[in-house]
Design a protein around this motif. Sequence first.
Motif, PDB file in Angstrom:
ATOM      1  N   CYS A  95       1.059  -1.286  -0.202  1.00 17.09           N
ATOM      2  CA  CYS A  95       0.380  -0.384  -0.392  1.00 17.09           C
ATOM      3  C   CYS A  95       0.918   1.134  -0.150  1.00 17.09           C
ATOM      4  CB  CYS A  95      -0.940   0.203   0.963  1.00 17.09           C
ATOM      5  SG  CYS A  95      -1.814   1.767   1.149  1.00 17.09           S
TER       6      CYS A  95
ATOM      7  N   TYR B 158       2.559   1.771  -3.371  1.00 18.24           N
ATOM      8  CA  TYR B 158       1.533   1.959  -4.537  1.00 18.24           C
ATOM      9  C   TYR B 158       1.174   3.349  -4.619  1.00 18.24           C
ATOM     10  CZ  TYR B 158       0.491  -2.126  -6.347  1.00 18.24           C
ATOM     11  OH  TYR B 158       1.159  -3.255  -7.111  1.00 18.24           O
TER      12      TYR B 158
ATOM     13  N   ALA C  97      -3.110  -8.387  -2.151  1.00 17.38           N
ATOM     14  CA  ALA C  97      -4.010  -7.881  -2.947  1.00 17.38           C
ATOM     15  C   ALA C  97      -4.688  -6.990  -2.816  1.00 17.38           C
ATOM     16  CB  ALA C  97      -4.552  -9.264  -2.528  1.00 17.38           C
ATOM     17  N   ILE C  98      -5.178  -7.103  -0.982  1.00 15.48           N
ATOM     18  CA  ILE C  98      -5.513  -6.029  -0.002  1.00 15.48           C
ATOM     19  C   ILE C  98      -4.923  -4.241  -0.627  1.00 15.48           C
ATOM     20  CG2 ILE C  98      -7.196  -5.111   1.620  1.00 15.48           C
ATOM     21  CD1 ILE C  98      -8.501  -7.124   0.309  1.00 15.48           C
TER      22      ILE C  98
ATOM     23  N   VAL D 296      -4.950  -3.057  -4.207  1.00 18.73           N
ATOM     24  CA  VAL D 296      -6.404  -2.855  -4.931  1.00 18.73           C
ATOM     25  C   VAL D 296      -7.136  -1.712  -4.135  1.00 18.73           C
ATOM     26  CG1 VAL D 296      -8.959  -3.207  -5.216  1.00 18.73           C
ATOM     27  CG2 VAL D 296      -6.661  -5.137  -5.811  1.00 18.73           C
ATOM     28  N   PHE D 297      -6.857  -1.368  -2.746  1.00 18.40           N
ATOM     29  CA  PHE D 297      -7.367  -0.360  -1.904  1.00 18.40           C
ATOM     30  C   PHE D 297      -6.765   0.644  -1.081  1.00 18.40           C
ATOM     31  CE2 PHE D 297     -10.319  -3.957  -1.344  1.00 18.40           C
ATOM     32  CZ  PHE D 297     -11.492  -3.654  -1.876  1.00 18.40           C
TER      33      PHE D 297
ATOM     34  N   ARG E 128      -5.939  -8.348 -15.464  1.00 17.04           N
ATOM     35  CA  ARG E 128      -5.432  -7.684 -13.648  1.00 17.04           C
ATOM     36  C   ARG E 128      -6.833  -7.113 -13.286  1.00 17.04           C
ATOM     37  NH1 ARG E 128      -2.500 -11.432 -13.183  1.00 17.04           N
ATOM     38  NH2 ARG E 128       0.267 -11.259 -11.875  1.00 17.04           N
ATOM     39  N   THR E 129      -8.165  -8.128 -13.936  1.00 18.93           N
ATOM     40  CA  THR E 129      -8.831  -7.018 -13.450  1.00 18.93           C
ATOM     41  C   THR E 129      -9.329  -7.287 -11.530  1.00 18.93           C
ATOM     42  OG1 THR E 129     -10.526  -8.887 -12.989  1.00 18.93           O
ATOM     43  CG2 THR E 129     -10.468  -6.944 -15.766  1.00 18.93           C
ATOM     44  N   THR E 130      -9.895  -5.618 -11.251  1.00 19.16           N
ATOM     45  CA  THR E 130      -9.771  -6.387  -9.326  1.00 19.16           C
ATOM     46  C   THR E 130     -10.414  -7.155  -8.995  1.00 19.16           C
ATOM     47  OG1 THR E 130     -10.409  -3.652  -9.552  1.00 19.16           O
ATOM     48  CG2 THR E 130     -10.907  -4.924  -7.709  1.00 19.16           C
ATOM     49  N   PRO E 131     -12.090  -7.930  -9.088  1.00 17.60           N
ATOM     50  CA  PRO E 131     -11.885  -9.210  -8.722  1.00 17.60           C
ATOM     51  C   PRO E 131     -11.316 -10.393  -9.109  1.00 17.60           C
ATOM     52  CG  PRO E 131     -14.089  -7.963 -10.058  1.00 17.60           C
ATOM     53  CD  PRO E 131     -12.478  -7.330 -10.221  1.00 17.60           C
TER      54      PRO E 131
ATOM     55  N   ILE F 121      -7.798  -9.688  -9.331  1.00 17.70           N
ATOM     56  CA  ILE F 121      -6.977  -9.582  -8.247  1.00 17.70           C
ATOM     57  C   ILE F 121      -6.893 -10.397  -6.677  1.00 17.70           C
ATOM     58  CG2 ILE F 121      -5.561  -8.018  -7.072  1.00 17.70           C
ATOM     59  CD1 ILE F 121      -5.136  -6.238  -9.129  1.00 17.70           C
ATOM     60  N   PHE F 122      -7.973  -9.839  -6.449  1.00 15.41           N
ATOM     61  CA  PHE F 122      -8.376 -10.606  -5.608  1.00 15.41           C
ATOM     62  C   PHE F 122      -9.055 -12.216  -5.215  1.00 15.41           C
ATOM     63  CE2 PHE F 122     -11.028  -6.365  -4.274  1.00 15.41           C
ATOM     64  CZ  PHE F 122     -10.438  -6.343  -3.072  1.00 15.41           C
TER      65      PHE F 122
END
Length: 449
Positions: free
Chosen positions: A29, A32, A148-149, A152-153, A224-227, A229-230
């Motif tokens: 995080c 990024y 992953a978390i 993405v966030f 590499r879409t968000t779903p 990646i999760f």
Amino acid sequence: MSQLSHQMPLRLIGVNALLHFLVDGLCICCLYLTTADCEEMMTMYVTYNVLAFLTQPLTGWWADRMRQKHWMLLGAVLLLTLGVMTASIRMLFETPNIVQALLLIMSLLLGMGNSLFHVWGGKQTAIRTENDIRALGMFVSTGAFGLAIGGVFASWLLLYVFLLGIGVLAIVALKFAQGEAPYDAVFPADVKLWNGVWFIIVLIMFIVAGRAYVGDIFSCNIPRTTPLIFMLGAVSMLGKMAGGWIVKGIGMWKAVLLMVVGAIVCFIIMGKEMHVPVILAGLFFVNCTMPVTLYWANALLRGKEGLAFGLLAAALIPWHRFFMTAQSIVLILTALIFTILIEYGVLWMLKERRKKVLLSSIAINVLTNVPLNLYLHFIDGRNVNILIGEVVVFLVEAVWYWFFTRSFKQAVIYSFLCNAISFLIGILSVILFFAFSIFTSYHLYGDYL
């Protein structure tokens, strides 16, 4: 393999697993949030990973030697906190040189904090559960989902929440560990190892490196879409977590056979049809082997679980990506290897035979040579900075050798001769390289172009 029958180890494993999730999530995080473009991202990514992975054999060796292991966790929390503070300060500046310097410092702090935490958690989990393969899987599994978390966030709020959670859980983990037997009372660090064990350890490291490469092959074929990646993070976590339970249920060799055959079948099917479920299944089987290799390494290096964890972590580093995308890092690592060999040889010629001093020379070279060369390669490589850097390294290594030799005169001599000789050999190598290049260019092409 022992049973997880006591409440305290279960609670401790749960806290350590949550800490692993938060630490990896915080690091990605932070990276990024603070990198503005792809080039900057690659520089910080490489710096962070080199320190987070390649220093773990050294920090793991240190964990095996330390009596008060809680200082390693506290040190990790302090370094991660300083890394977040540096990232926050970086947002106040726009001058490129200052920004790059702060980003480099941030990456160094995050990498070293990550390294300290992982060997602390890996050793503690192995010791407190008597190398229970299910506990090992639970500890190592959560980092993948944390990545992953955190990726993405990525946000400043999430970063500070991660840091707060790490601080609180670190206190809880230390409280759980109070009153328990010291690590050395369970498995002494000076236990005798049988001949040939290091050959098998190196073989396991190659298996780990190969597994990482195969895992990359599976994961790189997914958009590499968000779903997704999760899903990648969740499947990796579940695979690592499930591996230990599968071994517990059907036995070691049946489980390994199932994991290997399953991964091979998925790989073959993936080559024909790029079905996402098949790719995820293959990634699951590959990750199931993670606690298996860690269990083997711990069993072979009984009493040196920190070193075992660190060696396997170092084998995980994605070398193929570095070779393709960061030639400077290859040069830095090459320089590091030659520096270690030269300074080790200097100490040997000075008739230094104490194992702790010789091993400490390897550790201090990693801790000084890598940051200095990263700064010179990626930020400012002027001659004046090279000179200042060499002086700083000389002073740091003098203090380091004094700590191990308890002789000020000997420490200064060791530091001066090691650095002077390695520096001069480096200059001589550069001169010879350019002389050879000019010579071959002239004879091959008839000019100096």
